[in-house]
Design a protein around this motif. Structure first.
Motif, PDB file in Angstrom:
ATOM      1  N   ILE A 119       0.834  -1.200   0.000  1.00  0.00           N
ATOM      2  CA  ILE A 119       0.000   0.000   0.000  1.00  0.00           C
ATOM      3  C   ILE A 119       0.870   1.251   0.000  1.00  0.00           C
ATOM      4  O   ILE A 119       0.589   2.214  -0.724  1.00  0.00           O
ATOM      5  CB  ILE A 119      -0.970  -0.017   1.197  1.00  0.00           C
ATOM      6  CG1 ILE A 119      -2.003  -1.136   1.007  1.00  0.00           C
ATOM      7  CG2 ILE A 119      -1.648   1.330   1.387  1.00  0.00           C
ATOM      8  CD1 ILE A 119      -2.797  -1.483   2.260  1.00  0.00           C
ATOM      9  N   ASP A 120       1.942   1.240   0.785  1.00  0.00           N
ATOM     10  CA  ASP A 120       2.847   2.395   0.831  1.00  0.00           C
ATOM     11  C   ASP A 120       3.431   2.708  -0.543  1.00  0.00           C
ATOM     12  O   ASP A 120       3.507   3.874  -0.943  1.00  0.00           O
ATOM     13  CB  ASP A 120       3.987   2.158   1.827  1.00  0.00           C
ATOM     14  CG  ASP A 120       3.539   2.236   3.277  1.00  0.00           C
ATOM     15  OD1 ASP A 120       2.393   2.663   3.537  1.00  0.00           O
ATOM     16  OD2 ASP A 120       4.346   1.863   4.160  1.00  0.00           O
ATOM     17  N   VAL A 121       3.833   1.665  -1.275  1.00  0.00           N
ATOM     18  CA  VAL A 121       4.373   1.877  -2.620  1.00  0.00           C
ATOM     19  C   VAL A 121       3.289   2.458  -3.524  1.00  0.00           C
ATOM     20  O   VAL A 121       3.531   3.397  -4.284  1.00  0.00           O
ATOM     21  CB  VAL A 121       4.948   0.574  -3.217  1.00  0.00           C
ATOM     22  CG1 VAL A 121       5.240   0.718  -4.700  1.00  0.00           C
ATOM     23  CG2 VAL A 121       6.222   0.192  -2.486  1.00  0.00           C
ATOM     24  N   GLY A 122       2.083   1.938  -3.422  1.00  0.00           N
ATOM     25  CA  GLY A 122       0.976   2.438  -4.241  1.00  0.00           C
ATOM     26  C   GLY A 122       0.660   3.897  -3.978  1.00  0.00           C
ATOM     27  O   GLY A 122       0.444   4.677  -4.919  1.00  0.00           O
ATOM     28  N   ILE A 123       0.647   4.280  -2.726  1.00  0.00           N
ATOM     29  CA  ILE A 123       0.373   5.678  -2.385  1.00  0.00           C
ATOM     30  C   ILE A 123       1.508   6.576  -2.883  1.00  0.00           C
ATOM     31  O   ILE A 123       1.264   7.662  -3.417  1.00  0.00           O
ATOM     32  CB  ILE A 123       0.137   5.841  -0.868  1.00  0.00           C
ATOM     33  CG1 ILE A 123      -1.156   5.123  -0.463  1.00  0.00           C
ATOM     34  CG2 ILE A 123       0.081   7.318  -0.478  1.00  0.00           C
ATOM     35  CD1 ILE A 123      -1.361   5.004   1.034  1.00  0.00           C
ATOM     36  N   ALA A 124       2.744   6.121  -2.733  1.00  0.00           N
ATOM     37  CA  ALA A 124       3.893   6.898  -3.216  1.00  0.00           C
ATOM     38  C   ALA A 124       3.833   7.063  -4.729  1.00  0.00           C
ATOM     39  O   ALA A 124       4.102   8.153  -5.262  1.00  0.00           O
ATOM     40  CB  ALA A 124       5.198   6.217  -2.797  1.00  0.00           C
ATOM     41  N   ILE A 125       3.457   6.002  -5.442  1.00  0.00           N
ATOM     42  CA  ILE A 125       3.318   6.075  -6.905  1.00  0.00           C
ATOM     43  C   ILE A 125       2.234   7.083  -7.270  1.00  0.00           C
ATOM     44  O   ILE A 125       2.412   7.909  -8.163  1.00  0.00           O
ATOM     45  CB  ILE A 125       3.000   4.688  -7.502  1.00  0.00           C
ATOM     46  CG1 ILE A 125       4.221   3.783  -7.398  1.00  0.00           C
ATOM     47  CG2 ILE A 125       2.529   4.801  -8.949  1.00  0.00           C
ATOM     48  CD1 ILE A 125       3.916   2.320  -7.670  1.00  0.00           C
ATOM     49  N   GLY A 126       1.111   7.013  -6.577  1.00  0.00           N
ATOM     50  CA  GLY A 126       0.020   7.952  -6.842  1.00  0.00           C
ATOM     51  C   GLY A 126       0.434   9.390  -6.631  1.00  0.00           C
ATOM     52  O   GLY A 126       0.114  10.273  -7.440  1.00  0.00           O
ATOM     53  N   SER A 127       1.158   9.648  -5.560  1.00  0.00           N
ATOM     54  CA  SER A 127       1.633  11.009  -5.284  1.00  0.00           C
ATOM     55  C   SER A 127       2.605  11.485  -6.356  1.00  0.00           C
ATOM     56  O   SER A 127       2.533  12.620  -6.819  1.00  0.00           O
ATOM     57  CB  SER A 127       2.300  11.077  -3.905  1.00  0.00           C
ATOM     58  OG  SER A 127       1.355  10.891  -2.888  1.00  0.00           O
ATOM     59  N   ALA A 128       3.512  10.596  -6.760  1.00  0.00           N
ATOM     60  CA  ALA A 128       4.491  10.950  -7.791  1.00  0.00           C
ATOM     61  C   ALA A 128       3.799  11.237  -9.124  1.00  0.00           C
ATOM     62  O   ALA A 128       4.105  12.236  -9.792  1.00  0.00           O
ATOM     63  CB  ALA A 128       5.521   9.828  -7.948  1.00  0.00           C
TER      64      ALA A 128
END
Length: 176
Positions: free
Chosen positions: A114-123
């Protein structure tokens, strides 16, 4: 002074990518624990990544890696986002196991994913705000993971970045 957009595009894209990296870093993390890693791939390293993707087709037969390997060569740069594996100790069961201790070796903690997904979304949201083209690529991320470019990270994703008259990461044709 007169600056033509074509003459300054590359440096602008690198600056946008750096902002994307900051957005990934500052994205919310499960339990507030930051175990993501973010890196920027430029220049000849993009070709190394592309070559690795081509070699991987022999290993697993996923032909879309050929298309993606060619496609990333159109990128000005590539942002990598990955996570180190670390169970967060919530015993939440989202990984499929009742407790963190029962989780089998190699099964990622769902919070890490989930952390990777949220970071990808923010980027990617940052890139969209700056009107540059991106696409999230599992294929290029897996190749970067196998190259160990984000030391000891699991679940690495890649985001190629471009600014051209048409997004090179869509309307892609399969390669044989």
């Amino acid at each position: 002074m007169i600056q033509n957009e074509r003459d300054i595009r590359h440096e602008h894209i690198l600056n946008v990518a750096r902002q994307m990296m900051t957005a990934a870093r500052t994205a919310p993390k499960g339990k507030g624990i930051d175990i993501i890693e973010v890196a920027l791939v430029t220049g000849e390293d993009i070709k190394i990544l592309s070559d690795k993707m081509i070699a991987m087709v022999e290993e697993h037969g996923m032909k879309f890696f050929l298309r993606d390997a060619d496609n990333i060569l159109s990128a000005e740069c590539i942002v990598l986002i990955g996570t180190r594996e670390q169970a967060q100790g919530l015993n939440c069961g989202h990984c499929g196991y009742a407790t963190c201790a029962a989780r089998a070796e190699g099964v990622p903690c769902a919070l890490n994913s989930i952390d990777v997904g949220i970071a990808i979304g923010s980027a990617c949201a940052t890139a969209a705000d700056m009107r540059v083209d991106t696409r999230v690529m599992f294929s290029a991320g897996l190749a970067a993971q196998q190259l160990n470019w984000l030391k000891d990270c699991k679940m690495v994703m890649a985001i190629p970045v471009s600014a051209s008259s048409k997004n090179p990461f869509f309307d892609r044709k399969p390669k044989q």
